[in-house]
Design a protein around this motif. Structure first.
Motif, PDB file in Angstrom:
ATOM      1  N   GLY A  27       0.791  -1.220   0.000  1.00  0.00           N
ATOM      2  CA  GLY A  27       0.000   0.000   0.000  1.00  0.00           C
ATOM      3  C   GLY A  27       0.824   1.271   0.000  1.00  0.00           C
ATOM      4  N   ASP A  28       2.120   1.165  -0.323  1.00  0.00           N
ATOM      5  CA  ASP A  28       2.987   2.344  -0.358  1.00  0.00           C
ATOM      6  C   ASP A  28       3.037   2.986  -1.734  1.00  0.00           C
ATOM      7  OD1 ASP A  28       3.675   1.951   2.331  1.00  0.00           O
ATOM      8  OD2 ASP A  28       5.249   0.528   1.792  1.00  0.00           O
ATOM      9  N   LEU A  29       2.375   2.387  -2.710  1.00  0.00           N
ATOM     10  CA  LEU A  29       2.356   2.876  -4.079  1.00  0.00           C
ATOM     11  C   LEU A  29       0.947   2.658  -4.617  1.00  0.00           C
ATOM     12  CD1 LEU A  29       4.739   3.992  -5.848  1.00  0.00           C
ATOM     13  CD2 LEU A  29       4.813   1.734  -6.937  1.00  0.00           C
ATOM     14  N   ASP A  30       0.469   3.602  -5.424  1.00  0.00           N
ATOM     15  CA  ASP A  30      -0.877   3.484  -5.977  1.00  0.00           C
ATOM     16  C   ASP A  30      -0.902   2.832  -7.356  1.00  0.00           C
ATOM     17  OD1 ASP A  30      -2.368   4.839  -3.838  1.00  0.00           O
ATOM     18  OD2 ASP A  30      -1.234   6.599  -4.460  1.00  0.00           O
ATOM     19  N   VAL A  31       0.127   3.084  -8.153  1.00  0.00           N
ATOM     20  CA  VAL A  31       0.166   2.540  -9.510  1.00  0.00           C
ATOM     21  C   VAL A  31       1.616   2.324  -9.914  1.00  0.00           C
ATOM     22  CG1 VAL A  31       0.156   4.839 -10.585  1.00  0.00           C
ATOM     23  CG2 VAL A  31      -0.678   2.864 -11.878  1.00  0.00           C
ATOM     24  N   GLY A  32       1.854   1.275 -10.689  1.00  0.00           N
ATOM     25  CA  GLY A  32       3.203   0.966 -11.135  1.00  0.00           C
ATOM     26  C   GLY A  32       3.212   0.565 -12.597  1.00  0.00           C
ATOM     27  N   PHE A  33       4.404   0.599 -13.206  1.00  0.00           N
ATOM     28  CA  PHE A  33       4.593   0.223 -14.608  1.00  0.00           C
ATOM     29  C   PHE A  33       5.585  -0.934 -14.651  1.00  0.00           C
ATOM     30  CE2 PHE A  33       2.806   4.380 -14.767  1.00  0.00           C
ATOM     31  CZ  PHE A  33       2.057   4.422 -15.923  1.00  0.00           C
ATOM     32  N   LEU A  34       5.109  -2.084 -15.119  1.00  0.00           N
ATOM     33  CA  LEU A  34       5.855  -3.328 -15.021  1.00  0.00           C
ATOM     34  C   LEU A  34       6.069  -3.943 -16.399  1.00  0.00           C
ATOM     35  CD1 LEU A  34       3.658  -4.870 -12.171  1.00  0.00           C
ATOM     36  CD2 LEU A  34       5.604  -3.329 -11.879  1.00  0.00           C
ATOM     37  N   ARG A  35       6.879  -5.020 -16.422  1.00  0.00           N
ATOM     38  CA  ARG A  35       7.059  -5.813 -17.638  1.00  0.00           C
ATOM     39  C   ARG A  35       7.190  -7.280 -17.254  1.00  0.00           C
ATOM     40  NH1 ARG A  35       8.160  -2.544 -22.052  1.00  0.00           N
ATOM     41  NH2 ARG A  35       9.009  -0.495 -21.532  1.00  0.00           N
ATOM     42  N   ALA A  36       6.615  -8.130 -18.091  1.00  0.00           N
ATOM     43  CA  ALA A  36       6.746  -9.582 -17.937  1.00  0.00           C
ATOM     44  C   ALA A  36       6.459 -10.016 -16.505  1.00  0.00           C
ATOM     45  CB  ALA A  36       8.147 -10.022 -18.367  1.00  0.00           C
ATOM     46  N   THR A  37       5.383  -9.472 -15.954  1.00  0.00           N
ATOM     47  CA  THR A  37       5.066  -9.734 -14.545  1.00  0.00           C
ATOM     48  C   THR A  37       3.718 -10.414 -14.415  1.00  0.00           C
ATOM     49  OG1 THR A  37       6.344  -7.809 -13.834  1.00  0.00           O
ATOM     50  CG2 THR A  37       4.733  -8.689 -12.284  1.00  0.00           C
ATOM     51  N   GLU A  38       3.681 -11.474 -13.641  1.00  0.00           N
ATOM     52  CA  GLU A  38       2.432 -12.128 -13.276  1.00  0.00           C
ATOM     53  C   GLU A  38       2.215 -11.900 -11.792  1.00  0.00           C
ATOM     54  OE1 GLU A  38       2.365 -16.184 -14.409  1.00  0.00           O
ATOM     55  OE2 GLU A  38       2.715 -15.799 -16.540  1.00  0.00           O
ATOM     56  N   ALA A  39       1.217 -11.089 -11.460  1.00  0.00           N
ATOM     57  CA  ALA A  39       0.959 -10.752 -10.063  1.00  0.00           C
ATOM     58  C   ALA A  39      -0.181 -11.605  -9.526  1.00  0.00           C
ATOM     59  CB  ALA A  39       0.626  -9.270  -9.932  1.00  0.00           C
ATOM     60  N   GLY A  40      -0.272 -11.683  -8.210  1.00  0.00           N
ATOM     61  CA  GLY A  40      -1.338 -12.443  -7.578  1.00  0.00           C
ATOM     62  C   GLY A  40      -2.662 -11.698  -7.621  1.00  0.00           C
ATOM     63  N   ALA A  41      -3.636 -12.280  -6.937  1.00  0.00           N
ATOM     64  CA  ALA A  41      -4.986 -11.719  -6.963  1.00  0.00           C
ATOM     65  C   ALA A  41      -5.070 -10.355  -6.303  1.00  0.00           C
ATOM     66  CB  ALA A  41      -5.951 -12.685  -6.272  1.00  0.00           C
ATOM     67  N   ALA A  42      -4.091 -10.008  -5.451  1.00  0.00           N
ATOM     68  CA  ALA A  42      -4.134  -8.725  -4.748  1.00  0.00           C
ATOM     69  C   ALA A  42      -3.895  -7.553  -5.686  1.00  0.00           C
ATOM     70  CB  ALA A  42      -3.111  -8.708  -3.616  1.00  0.00           C
ATOM     71  N   LEU A  43      -3.271  -7.805  -6.824  1.00  0.00           N
ATOM     72  CA  LEU A  43      -2.952  -6.733  -7.765  1.00  0.00           C
ATOM     73  C   LEU A  43      -3.704  -6.949  -9.066  1.00  0.00           C
ATOM     74  CD1 LEU A  43       0.918  -6.250  -7.410  1.00  0.00           C
ATOM     75  CD2 LEU A  43      -0.923  -5.031  -6.242  1.00  0.00           C
ATOM     76  N   ARG A  44      -4.093  -5.847  -9.667  1.00  0.00           N
ATOM     77  CA  ARG A  44      -4.671  -5.892 -11.004  1.00  0.00           C
ATOM     78  C   ARG A  44      -3.619  -5.394 -11.987  1.00  0.00           C
ATOM     79  NH1 ARG A  44     -10.477  -3.400 -13.081  1.00  0.00           N
ATOM     80  NH2 ARG A  44     -10.202  -3.914 -15.296  1.00  0.00           N
ATOM     81  N   VAL A  45      -3.324  -6.197 -12.986  1.00  0.00           N
ATOM     82  CA  VAL A  45      -2.289  -5.867 -13.970  1.00  0.00           C
ATOM     83  C   VAL A  45      -2.914  -5.900 -15.356  1.00  0.00           C
ATOM     84  CG1 VAL A  45      -0.039  -6.466 -14.925  1.00  0.00           C
ATOM     85  CG2 VAL A  45      -0.496  -6.858 -12.498  1.00  0.00           C
ATOM     86  N   GLU A  46      -2.771  -4.798 -16.114  1.00  0.00           N
ATOM     87  CA  GLU A  46      -3.322  -4.725 -17.463  1.00  0.00           C
ATOM     88  C   GLU A  46      -2.217  -4.399 -18.450  1.00  0.00           C
ATOM     89  OE1 GLU A  46      -6.405  -1.820 -17.565  1.00  0.00           O
ATOM     90  OE2 GLU A  46      -7.824  -3.027 -16.398  1.00  0.00           O
ATOM     91  N   PRO A  47      -2.219  -5.024 -19.634  1.00  0.00           N
ATOM     92  CA  PRO A  47      -1.248  -4.635 -20.668  1.00  0.00           C
ATOM     93  C   PRO A  47      -1.531  -3.220 -21.146  1.00  0.00           C
ATOM     94  CG  PRO A  47      -2.888  -6.149 -21.552  1.00  0.00           C
ATOM     95  CD  PRO A  47      -3.133  -6.083 -20.079  1.00  0.00           C
ATOM     96  N   LEU A  48      -0.486  -2.426 -21.256  1.00  0.00           N
ATOM     97  CA  LEU A  48      -0.643  -1.032 -21.670  1.00  0.00           C
ATOM     98  C   LEU A  48      -0.272  -0.855 -23.130  1.00  0.00           C
ATOM     99  CD1 LEU A  48      -1.481   1.697 -20.511  1.00  0.00           C
ATOM    100  CD2 LEU A  48       0.914   2.132 -19.960  1.00  0.00           C
ATOM    101  N   MET A  49       0.880  -1.385 -23.530  1.00  0.00           N
ATOM    102  CA  MET A  49       1.264  -1.294 -24.940  1.00  0.00           C
ATOM    103  C   MET A  49       2.386  -2.285 -25.227  1.00  0.00           C
ATOM    104  SD  MET A  49       3.382   2.291 -25.089  1.00  0.00           S
ATOM    105  CE  MET A  49       5.000   2.486 -24.322  1.00  0.00           C
ATOM    106  N   ALA A 108      -0.179  -1.465 -13.265  1.00  0.00           N
ATOM    107  CA  ALA A 108      -0.662  -2.289 -12.159  1.00  0.00           C
ATOM    108  C   ALA A 108      -1.086  -1.429 -10.982  1.00  0.00           C
ATOM    109  CB  ALA A 108       0.438  -3.259 -11.717  1.00  0.00           C
ATOM    110  N   TRP A 109      -2.095  -1.914 -10.248  1.00  0.00           N
ATOM    111  CA  TRP A 109      -2.549  -1.250  -9.032  1.00  0.00           C
ATOM    112  C   TRP A 109      -3.221  -2.287  -8.147  1.00  0.00           C
ATOM    113  CZ3 TRP A 109      -4.774  -0.992 -13.755  1.00  0.00           C
ATOM    114  CH2 TRP A 109      -6.126  -1.317 -13.871  1.00  0.00           C
ATOM    115  N   ARG A 110      -3.466  -1.928  -6.887  1.00  0.00           N
ATOM    116  CA  ARG A 110      -4.117  -2.851  -5.964  1.00  0.00           C
ATOM    117  C   ARG A 110      -5.566  -3.088  -6.391  1.00  0.00           C
ATOM    118  NH1 ARG A 110      -1.944  -3.804  -0.875  1.00  0.00           N
ATOM    119  NH2 ARG A 110      -4.029  -3.903   0.046  1.00  0.00           N
ATOM    120  N   ALA A 111      -5.954  -4.354  -6.460  1.00  0.00           N
ATOM    121  CA  ALA A 111      -7.296  -4.691  -6.922  1.00  0.00           C
ATOM    122  C   ALA A 111      -8.375  -4.148  -5.993  1.00  0.00           C
ATOM    123  CB  ALA A 111      -7.429  -6.205  -7.052  1.00  0.00           C
ATOM    124  N   SER A 112      -8.036  -3.968  -4.729  1.00  0.00           N
ATOM    125  CA  SER A 112      -9.028  -3.510  -3.752  1.00  0.00           C
ATOM    126  C   SER A 112      -9.181  -1.994  -3.724  1.00  0.00           C
ATOM    127  CB  SER A 112      -8.636  -3.991  -2.354  1.00  0.00           C
ATOM    128  OG  SER A 112      -7.354  -3.487  -1.980  1.00  0.00           O
TER     129      SER A 112
END
Length: 297
Positions: A139-161, A270-274
């Motif tokens: 909970g120390d970050l609201d949104v992040g920019f990742l690559r080749a990442t599979e996160a658990g159910a706690a995070l929502r990750v969407e392809p951007l480009m 990516a951001w927290r799903a909750s």
């Protein structure tokens, strides 16, 4: 004390006439008179002087008028601020990114966001993929920019480009002016990379690409951030592979396309799903729009 009573009182205080105040309020004169009488009873003192021909403010009424005006102004301001928050126009967000996103797409997203929601403040931290995942989870970050990442159910990750991968070479490299290079042409070069612990998914993607295309690096030179990687390449210490949106930020290196089949990498947001934040929703929507309109290849 009700807000309605305060508004009725202010209308009478402004008009100094019950009938005119009632017309402004769109209610009956009897309703205005009754509500102000109840307000005075609750306060325990008179706000108005009344005669058959004149309505005036008592000294207490004058003081109460000023207080009511300030209170209602603050209430109106609070309602406007709340409406801005609900619309994602006001608030604070913490964004994390590293490498290529910080050089082009993140600044483009922030410029677009500032033009549509100047009251939305976004702070940016340069963080590795691994550090972003940890900060998002805690909970120390609201949104992040990742690559080749599979996160658990706690995070929502969407392809951007999706981006083409390119080779970054020293400006005086023998292949610096080539239209495209095969990775096997760079066999035994030193490969400049970030530590695997900083983002093992993207790290492994690059290493696997090199193995598939015949680039067997003499060694892998680790550098923790883009600035250091570029400095090492510019100094002739090796080469690096970066997304096409990467901005070299220096005249001593050059970017050369990789010969087909062109490898690609996907930038994710990516951001927290909750998290239920209108401001965050606006940022995510803006990120997708900017990626689509300005970076879609």
């Amino acid at each position: 004390m009700e807000l309605r009573q305060m508004r009725y009182f202010l209308a009478v205080a402004e008009c100094l006439h019950f009938s005119r105040a009632a017309q402004l309020l769109g209610v009956s004169q009897a309703t205005v008179s009754e509500q102000i009488r109840r307000l005075e009873d609750e306060l325990g003192f008179a706000l108005l002087t009344r005669t058959s021909r004149h309505v005036g403010l008592t000294p207490a009424g004058q003081a109460f008028q000023q207080g009511c005006e300030r209170a209602l102004e603050q209430l109106d301001n609070a309602a406007l601020a709340a409406a801005d928050v609900a619309a994602g126009l006001l608030g604070r967000l913490r964004l994390g990114a590293g490498g290529a996103p910080l050089t082009r797409i993140v600044p483009a997203i922030l410029r677009s966001l500032r033009s549509q929601a100047p009251g939305l403040t976004v702070t940016v931290s340069q963080l590795s993929i691994t550090a972003q995942l940890a900060a998002l989870s805690h909970g120390d970050l609201d949104v992040g920019f990742l690559r080749a990442t599979e996160a658990g159910a706690a995070l929502r990750v969407e392809p951007l480009m999706s981006e083409k991968l390119t080779v970054v070479l020293p400006a005086d490299h023998r292949l610096a002016e080539a239209e495209a290079v095969r990775l096997d042409q760079l066999a035994e070069e030193t490969l400049v990379m970030w530590p695997r612990l900083d983002g093992h998914g993207f790290y492994d993607q690059i290493i696997n690409l090199c193995a598939q295309r015949g680039l067997q690096p003499r060694t892998v030179l680790q550098a923790p951030d883009t600035t250091t990687q570029v400095a090492l390449v510019a100094a002739g210490q090796g080469i690096t592979i970066q997304p096409s949106s990467f901005n070299t930020l220096g005249a001593d290196v050059t970017m050369v396309p990789i010969a087909p089949p062109t490898p690609t990498t996907t930038l994710q947001i990516a951001w927290r799903a909750s998290t239920d934040s209108p401001g965050l929703s606006r940022l995510v929507e803006t990120a997708h729009r900017v990626a689509r309109e300005q970076f879609d290849s």
